[in-house]
Structures are given as structure tokens and as C-alpha cells.
Scaffold this active site. Sequence first.
Site, mmCIF file in Angstrom:
data_model
loop_
_atom_site.group_PDB
_atom_site.id
_atom_site.type_symbol
_atom_site.label_atom_id
_atom_site.label_comp_id
_atom_site.label_asym_id
_atom_site.label_seq_id
_atom_site.Cartn_x
_atom_site.Cartn_y
_atom_site.Cartn_z
ATOM 1 N N GLY A 354 0.743 -1.179 0.000
ATOM 2 C CA GLY A 354 0.000 0.000 0.000
ATOM 3 C C GLY A 354 0.705 1.119 0.000
ATOM 4 O O GLY A 354 1.248 1.512 0.523
ATOM 5 N N THR A 355 0.927 2.086 -0.593
ATOM 6 C CA THR A 355 2.062 2.880 -1.073
ATOM 7 C C THR A 355 1.660 4.305 -1.454
ATOM 8 O O THR A 355 0.563 4.492 -1.964
ATOM 9 C CB THR A 355 2.661 2.165 -2.301
ATOM 10 O OG1 THR A 355 2.960 0.825 -1.950
ATOM 11 C CG2 THR A 355 3.843 2.875 -2.818
ATOM 12 N N VAL A 356 2.683 5.159 -1.269
ATOM 13 C CA VAL A 356 2.467 6.519 -1.757
ATOM 14 C C VAL A 356 3.655 6.911 -2.625
ATOM 15 O O VAL A 356 4.797 6.544 -2.355
ATOM 16 C CB VAL A 356 2.292 7.557 -0.623
ATOM 17 C CG1 VAL A 356 0.975 7.341 0.113
ATOM 18 C CG2 VAL A 356 3.461 7.540 0.353
ATOM 19 N N SER A 373 6.051 3.188 1.654
ATOM 20 C CA SER A 373 4.866 2.357 1.870
ATOM 21 C C SER A 373 4.988 1.515 3.122
ATOM 22 O O SER A 373 6.080 1.076 3.493
ATOM 23 C CB SER A 373 4.675 1.429 0.665
ATOM 24 O OG SER A 373 3.663 0.466 0.900
ATOM 25 N N MET A 436 1.787 3.597 -7.969
ATOM 26 C CA MET A 436 1.661 2.814 -6.737
ATOM 27 C C MET A 436 0.832 1.555 -6.969
ATOM 28 O O MET A 436 0.162 1.429 -7.978
ATOM 29 C CB MET A 436 0.991 3.661 -5.665
ATOM 30 C CG MET A 436 1.746 4.926 -5.310
ATOM 31 S SD MET A 436 0.695 6.087 -4.401
ATOM 32 C CE MET A 436 -0.023 7.005 -5.747
#
Length: 536
Positions: A354-356, A373, A436
Site C-alpha cells: 500500500g504505497t504513496v 509504503s 503505486m
Amino acid sequence: MNFDSLYYPYPSQRVAVYAQNGMVATSQHLAAQGGLDILKKGGNAIDAAIATAACLTVLEPTSNGIGSDAFALVWTNGELYGLNASGPSPQTLSLETVLKMGYKQMPKYGWIPVTVPGAPAGWAALSSRFGKIPFADCLKPAIEYAEKGYPLSPVLAKYWATSFATYSEALRGPEFANWFATFAPKGRAPVAGEIWNSPDHAQSLQLIAETKAEALYRGELAEKIDQFSRQFGGYLSKQDLENFSPQWVKPIKVRYRGYDVWEIPPNGQGLVTLLALNILDRFEFAERDTTETFHTQIEALKLAFADGKRYITDPEKMSVKIEDLLSKAYAEERSQLIKETASFPEAGKPTGSGTVYLAAADDSGNMVSYIQSNYMGFGSGLVVPGTGISLQNRGNNFSLDPAAANRLEPGKRTYHTIIPGFLTKDHGPIGSFGVMGGFMQPQGHLQVIMNTVDFHLNPQAAIDAPRWRWIGDRSIELEHSFPPHLAEALARRGHNVNMVLDPYGFGRGQIIWKDQKTGVLTGGTDSRTDGMVACW
């Protein structure tokens, strides 16, 4: 770079943005503005990236946090630098230990998948080497948002509600109580427009700011993490934290249609994108929206993923050389495996030993491609009491197969999904890009680069174009706006096709390109998320 199309011929919520003084693009509008504020106060693109990254730990906790890992590509003074700020597994955690517990694969939640958080050390390293203003100043916007709160944006609220439902079912035991106290203080997920804050998070960021991240690795925060771990039989210790430092690495690249496409080397999966592009460089694509184009892209990506899954791990443990995997001869060999119908991918054997996400640029020529993330949304489900720090669960990617290259070992960095990308031409920067979304990321990178280089779409159009996603064997998912006649044609080629209504599983990306002649910046941010391009 010339763009033949201002828009992609499918519904989009945004248009490309142009500016010349500075630009920050990310998935949360307040975070982008936080980075822009730093630019306007005299910071450079590196300072802005740090500020934005710190803000995102507060403003998008569904994807990242202080307990995250991070990677960065930095263009400055005519060179591209790579930073690997991913942490290893605890020294006391072994494959044998986990197998004896009865696990067949690494768990998602709890202490077993927790690895050393690398992001804050990465911020400090970036600031120390390339920053222009004091490190503490870069964290002020994030501290203020954590302290005073902010209203949730719509996509953020959606992810928060999804995670709350998942964690309510999955998290059992007193060690998880503080996750609910921190992220569901009213017994539910906050909704869009509702204000959420975390004073503990603000205090932790303040300590990180004052100590240049030393508090997390050798100070007060390290002590709290160690105490929490010992209390519930965890494996992460203050010794693991003390021994960690991020690594400056040499970025890897392939030449594609006269451009150089750059990624972080393993343990990141950017190698998968480069493997696929190396194969695709042997084909010609007259148009984007044809069966042949999509079929060839998917088949090349499958071959690249097969190699990535077999070989990518901690670089000190890899059994093959990256240069052998990226050789032209190996790409030619792999390209011969693409046939008229969908195949089952298998790894090859190269000869030889899950990432930015955020992008930032300034008017001095500095550009940053940055990603961080927790993994799987909020991560492990463990929040360190009194800190607001949600610990990541990156260790979930380790294999429990003793013969696997990416098998769990003490003090080892796992195969990592998060990857920043960068594009250059003729030794000059074109700019930063990233998408992402777990194992969607190299697939998104491939599609964005081809949309830009092969099909001449501007950044916003390149991001908004309907995407495909390979999910295993002959199975692919297509975004709801994907042309139906092409979906049917791919099915006739042997692909198991599933049309998906929810766009959020297809990644969320940002791009900033720079015109090498005029210096004008062009930015795009994904319509699939809340973000924006902040510029001046």
C-alpha cells in the site's frame, strides 16, 4: 518532449499542468501543497520531497507511515542518485522459527512480518546530502497536520473504511488494540470530510525532526518500539534499529527507443519493468489501442515477472547478475517466446555469472522520484503505544521455501514492491514517474513509459489511459473503460479476461516531465486518487 495528444479519448477528471518555478505531484492534495510551501520558502526539490513524504504519513496513513520503507531517485548537478531506505528482517527471526510455528507462508499481520522501518532514515539521508534548508523545517507541515488534524478526502476515506473492515476481522489480541485506538477512535473509520488527528504522531515527527531521525533508531522512539516488541513476543529489537542505515545505490537502466529508463536496483522490483521494456524494444508499435500492442505488452511483462519472482531479493543474496538479466542477448532470447496466444510464464536462465508516490522539481534543475509504503494498507496492524507509529509488514513478501532466492533469513531485505522511476534522454533529465499499487507497479511503469515514448501522450493522458493488469498464469484484469472490442480480441488470444469496475486496483500514479529546451515542467496526477499537482 513533444506530445501528439493533449487528452486521452476516454473520460478524465484532470488535464496536464504546466509551470516553471517548481512542482510537486502526489496522491493527496494537502501533502502536495505542503511540499510546494517548502519550495516557496527557499527549499529545493529534495526538501520538498521530504516535506511531502512526511505529510503523507499523516495525510494518507492508509498507505504509509513513519514505520514505512522508502526508495528515491534524485537528479541533481547533472547526475542521477539512488537511495535504498528499506529495512531488513530482525536478526532473531529465522525461517526455521516461522516454520516451527506451523506457517506455510508468511503471515500478513502481527510481529512476524515486521521489518526495520527505513523511511525516516531515508529522509535524513536525503536532507544531509542534498537538502538546502534545515531538516526540521521540512517536517513542520506534517507535524502541524498531525497535531491539528485535517478532513479526510473521498478516496482516502474509502481505503480507510476498507482497512477498518479487514482489520476488524483479522486482528485478534491485545497487541492490536492501539491500532483501533489510533485509527478508529470512535469505534469506526472516519468518513470523508471528518477531521482526524494524532497528537502521538505529531510528537514522534517532532522527535524525528529534532534528532534527524536518530530518535527512531537510537533514542526514545527506538526504546518504545523495543519495549512493545518484548511485551508481545516480537522479534524487532533496538539492536535491529541501531544497526540500520539507508544505502546509496547506483540506479539501473535500459535504453528504450532512444530514452534511458531508470529504476532502483534490487531488492526493488523495478528490474521487472526494465526486463519487459528490453523485450518490447524488439517490437514496433504503430498504435496503442490494438490487440497486438496489448497482447505483446502483457506477454513481455509476464516473462519479466517470472524472472523477477525467481531472482529478485536482497542484492547481496542474488544468484544472477543484473547486467546479465538486462543484456540485449537475453532480451532477444526472451522475445522469441512471445507467440500469438497467451502463455504460462516461466523464468529464464541468463548466461554469465500500500504505497504513496511523489514527484518534485524546482527551478534549479533538481528532480526527485520518491516512494514509501507500509504495505497492505496500514501494515502489520501494530501501532507502537504513545507514538502513532504503524509498523510495516514488508516481511510478508519473504518466501518460506528454503530453496527460494527470497527465502526468509535473519537481517535480510526482502523482494520489495515499491519502485520510483526516472526518464532521461541524451544525458539530460526528462523527469520523474511512478505508479503505486503492490505488484501493479512495474506494470504501471511499463504502460506509462510506453504511453509517453511510443504513443506521445502528455503526462496526464499517459496516466489516465485505461490500464490492464496481469494477475497470474493467463489471467488479466482490464479497467472498466478499456475498449470492449479489444477485451474480446484478447480473450480470443487465450487470455482469461476479467473486466473490473473498481479503478483503484490499477495503481495511482504521478509524473513530472521537464522540457530540456525551455525548462517548463509538465505534471500529471492520477484521476484514480485524490491527489493534485501543486506548482507555481
